[in-house]
Design a protein around this motif. Sequence first.
Motif, short mmCIF file in Angstrom:
data_model
loop_
_atom_site.label_atom_id
_atom_site.label_comp_id
_atom_site.label_asym_id
_atom_site.label_seq_id
_atom_site.Cartn_x
_atom_site.Cartn_y
_atom_site.Cartn_z
N TRP A 65 31.11 3.77 63.52
CA TRP A 65 31.53 5.33 63.10
C TRP A 65 33.10 5.49 63.77
CZ3 TRP A 65 31.99 9.34 66.72
CH2 TRP A 65 31.59 9.09 67.75
N ALA A 66 33.29 6.76 63.57
CA ALA A 66 34.56 7.37 64.26
C ALA A 66 34.39 8.72 64.40
CB ALA A 66 35.78 6.96 63.46
N PRO A 67 35.08 9.31 65.41
CA PRO A 67 34.98 10.76 65.63
C PRO A 67 35.45 11.53 64.37
CG PRO A 67 36.15 9.87 67.36
CD PRO A 67 35.78 8.80 66.49
N TRP A 68 36.57 11.24 63.78
CA TRP A 68 37.10 12.06 62.99
C TRP A 68 36.25 11.97 61.38
CZ3 TRP A 68 38.15 8.55 59.02
CH2 TRP A 68 38.49 7.18 59.31
N CYS A 69 35.52 11.07 61.34
CA CYS A 69 34.93 10.79 60.10
C CYS A 69 33.63 11.75 59.74
CB CYS A 69 34.04 9.59 60.12
SG CYS A 69 32.95 9.04 58.62
N GLY A 70 34.00 12.77 58.64
CA GLY A 70 32.73 13.79 58.17
C GLY A 70 31.56 13.22 58.03
N LYS A 73 29.78 12.04 61.33
CA LYS A 73 29.29 13.14 62.19
C LYS A 73 28.02 13.81 61.22
CE LYS A 73 33.68 15.04 63.52
NZ LYS A 73 34.69 16.11 63.26
N MET A 74 27.78 13.55 60.17
CA MET A 74 26.49 14.14 59.19
C MET A 74 25.48 13.13 59.37
SD MET A 74 26.23 14.47 55.19
CE MET A 74 25.84 12.86 55.04
N MET A 75 25.83 11.97 59.69
CA MET A 75 24.52 11.08 59.88
C MET A 75 24.32 10.91 61.30
SD MET A 75 24.18 7.12 58.49
CE MET A 75 25.28 6.33 60.15
N ALA A 76 24.89 11.25 62.08
CA ALA A 76 24.55 11.18 63.58
C ALA A 76 23.15 11.67 64.07
CB ALA A 76 25.98 11.75 64.45
N LEU A 95 29.08 2.17 67.66
CA LEU A 95 30.31 1.73 68.39
C LEU A 95 31.28 2.43 67.71
CD1 LEU A 95 31.72 -0.77 69.65
CD2 LEU A 95 32.43 -1.26 67.48
N ASP A 96 32.11 3.20 68.42
CA ASP A 96 33.45 4.12 68.06
C ASP A 96 34.35 3.29 67.51
OD1 ASP A 96 35.58 5.57 67.53
OD2 ASP A 96 35.14 6.91 69.55
N ILE A 112 33.69 3.40 56.85
CA ILE A 112 32.64 4.01 57.86
C ILE A 112 32.02 5.30 57.38
CG2 ILE A 112 33.51 3.22 60.06
CD1 ILE A 112 35.15 5.70 60.51
N PRO A 113 30.61 5.58 57.75
CA PRO A 113 29.98 4.75 58.75
C PRO A 113 29.55 3.47 57.97
CG PRO A 113 28.58 6.44 57.84
CD PRO A 113 29.82 6.74 57.24
N THR A 114 29.31 2.52 58.83
CA THR A 114 28.78 1.28 58.18
C THR A 114 27.69 0.91 59.40
OG1 THR A 114 30.61 0.29 57.01
CG2 THR A 114 28.97 -1.15 57.81
N LEU A 115 26.47 0.65 58.98
CA LEU A 115 25.37 0.02 59.59
C LEU A 115 25.32 -1.35 59.50
CD1 LEU A 115 22.58 2.63 58.78
CD2 LEU A 115 24.12 2.74 60.61
N ALA A 116 25.13 -2.19 60.56
CA ALA A 116 25.01 -3.68 60.71
C ALA A 116 23.67 -3.77 61.59
CB ALA A 116 26.04 -4.07 61.34
N LEU A 117 22.83 -4.75 61.12
CA LEU A 117 21.85 -5.19 61.62
C LEU A 117 22.07 -6.64 62.36
CD1 LEU A 117 18.55 -4.37 62.36
CD2 LEU A 117 18.22 -5.38 60.31
N PHE A 118 21.71 -6.71 63.66
CA PHE A 118 21.91 -8.01 64.32
C PHE A 118 20.52 -8.51 64.65
CE2 PHE A 118 26.13 -5.77 64.46
CZ PHE A 118 26.96 -6.79 64.51
N GLN A 119 20.41 -9.69 64.63
CA GLN A 119 19.06 -10.42 65.25
C GLN A 119 19.35 -11.84 65.64
OE1 GLN A 119 15.82 -10.18 62.21
NE2 GLN A 119 14.45 -10.04 63.90
N GLY A 120 19.12 -12.13 66.93
CA GLY A 120 19.63 -13.32 67.53
C GLY A 120 21.01 -13.50 67.56
#
Length: 144
Positions: A65-70, A73-76, A95-96, A112-120
């Motif tokens: 994400w980034a602080p300037w991204c509407g 902020k909505m998803m936070a 992660l900013d 952004i926003p982008t969600l990334a799922l990490f495993q292992g």
Amino acid sequence: MNDKLHLVCPHCHAVNRVPAEKLGHGPNCGHCHRPLFTGHPVELNAATFAQHIGRNDIPVLVDFWAPWCGPCKMMAPYFVQAAGLLEPQVRLAKLDTQAEPGLGSEHGILSIPTLALFQGGREVARQAGAMGTRDIVAWVRSHL
């Protein structure tokens, strides 16, 4: 499954070994003695990103994400609510990308926003765009 899980503390970033059966019983960090799960996403930076992605034995969901991204902020608040629903089976982190542009670039974050799922230590799923709590939780569970 290994009966002891490695969990990175969201406060001091020490790696803890926690018996799998105690995961849901509010374990504390052996180093700083604070809770390993707080119901809130962990704020990551360049110094802590690799530790959390590579050393947690549970999946880690990162909100780029980034602080300037509407939409960010909505998803936070929905992401915070999802943390309360997904922990302790999944660690949620933010992660900013404005503060850490190198990590955003390294992971190919194009929007952004982008969600990334990490495993292992590896990315297993990615979703761009803002989502509500139910959608975040459903999306994560569909990939576990």
